[in-house]
Design a protein around this motif. Sequence first.
Motif, mmCIF file in Angstrom:
data_model
loop_
_atom_site.group_PDB
_atom_site.id
_atom_site.type_symbol
_atom_site.label_atom_id
_atom_site.label_comp_id
_atom_site.label_asym_id
_atom_site.label_seq_id
_atom_site.Cartn_x
_atom_site.Cartn_y
_atom_site.Cartn_z
ATOM 1 N N SER A 141 -1.685 19.282 47.018
ATOM 2 C CA SER A 141 -2.546 19.402 45.676
ATOM 3 C C SER A 141 -3.572 18.235 45.800
ATOM 4 C CB SER A 141 -1.727 19.410 44.650
ATOM 5 O OG SER A 141 -0.942 18.289 44.358
ATOM 6 N N THR A 142 -4.732 18.584 45.139
ATOM 7 C CA THR A 142 -5.787 17.254 44.990
ATOM 8 C C THR A 142 -6.011 17.158 43.379
ATOM 9 O OG1 THR A 142 -6.649 17.919 47.004
ATOM 10 C CG2 THR A 142 -8.029 16.709 45.607
ATOM 11 N N LEU A 143 -6.073 15.911 43.153
ATOM 12 C CA LEU A 143 -6.465 15.641 41.679
ATOM 13 C C LEU A 143 -7.851 14.894 41.889
ATOM 14 C CD1 LEU A 143 -5.694 14.691 38.636
ATOM 15 C CD2 LEU A 143 -5.472 12.177 39.817
ATOM 16 N N SER A 144 -8.851 15.662 41.050
ATOM 17 C CA SER A 144 -10.183 15.366 41.239
ATOM 18 C C SER A 144 -10.493 14.520 39.788
ATOM 19 C CB SER A 144 -10.845 16.605 41.295
ATOM 20 O OG SER A 144 -12.165 16.132 41.604
ATOM 21 N N LEU A 145 -11.030 13.483 39.948
ATOM 22 C CA LEU A 145 -11.481 12.843 38.777
ATOM 23 C C LEU A 145 -13.127 12.660 38.907
ATOM 24 C CD1 LEU A 145 -9.155 9.761 38.800
ATOM 25 C CD2 LEU A 145 -9.040 11.809 37.555
ATOM 26 N N PRO A 146 -13.823 13.251 37.888
ATOM 27 C CA PRO A 146 -15.147 13.457 38.114
ATOM 28 C C PRO A 146 -15.932 12.038 37.507
ATOM 29 C CG PRO A 146 -14.552 14.576 36.144
ATOM 30 C CD PRO A 146 -13.361 14.160 36.885
#
Lengths: 115, 111
Positions: B71-76
């Motif tokens: 899984s990938t956590l993406s923080l914009p």
Amino acid sequence: DAGITQSPRYKITETGRQVTLMCHQTWSHSYMFWYRQDLGHGLRLIYYSAAADITDKGEVPDGYVVSRSKTENFPLTLESATRSQTSVYFCASSPSSRGGQDEQYFGPGTRLTVT
Amino acid sequence: LAKTTQPISMDSYEGQEVNITCSHNNIATNDYITWYQQFPSQGPRFIIQGYKTKVTNEVASLFIPADRKSSTLSLPRVSLSDTAVYYCLVGDRVGNTPLVFGKGTRLSVIA
């Protein structure tokens, strides 16, 4: 105040002494947890409780005792403190709609030093 | 309990998007994937949780491929205040298996 609180926030004790860390939550969450956090180890589960009078061991339970006579309180006791128990202790609570997979709400932590 | 593997640390400049990947090859059918954020001297805080595909909230997005082995956590557009440790937690079933947060990923955001 609403939420989850821990006391004391800081504690210094001597080797061999008994010390109790308190945890109180106001949400009536079923699950409560105790973790310790040490540099290089992340968070490790000590004990948890699914409801009042129901407790179970986590990853590192040795040297600790817990009780849960009321839903809102989950004290952690070090019966005979050792230097290796110097750590930051976090309490958390969680509702139980999906077993243990619900969001956990953490307290501010207790920094314990055993000399 | 599915074990997780995530990078120990990451650096990023302010304003960039940050993606933190977590591997969990042994994830079970009923397991969820949950991410927490921890600032210094504070307890961890829930960020996001998902089971499959994509989940988005006001803080982050979580991308989960079909096989769910990662899984990938993406923080914009991160800011300095996003500097923290991020934990990937998978299958935190309370029962016979202890909950494992692991060591997390230390994200440092640079101005």
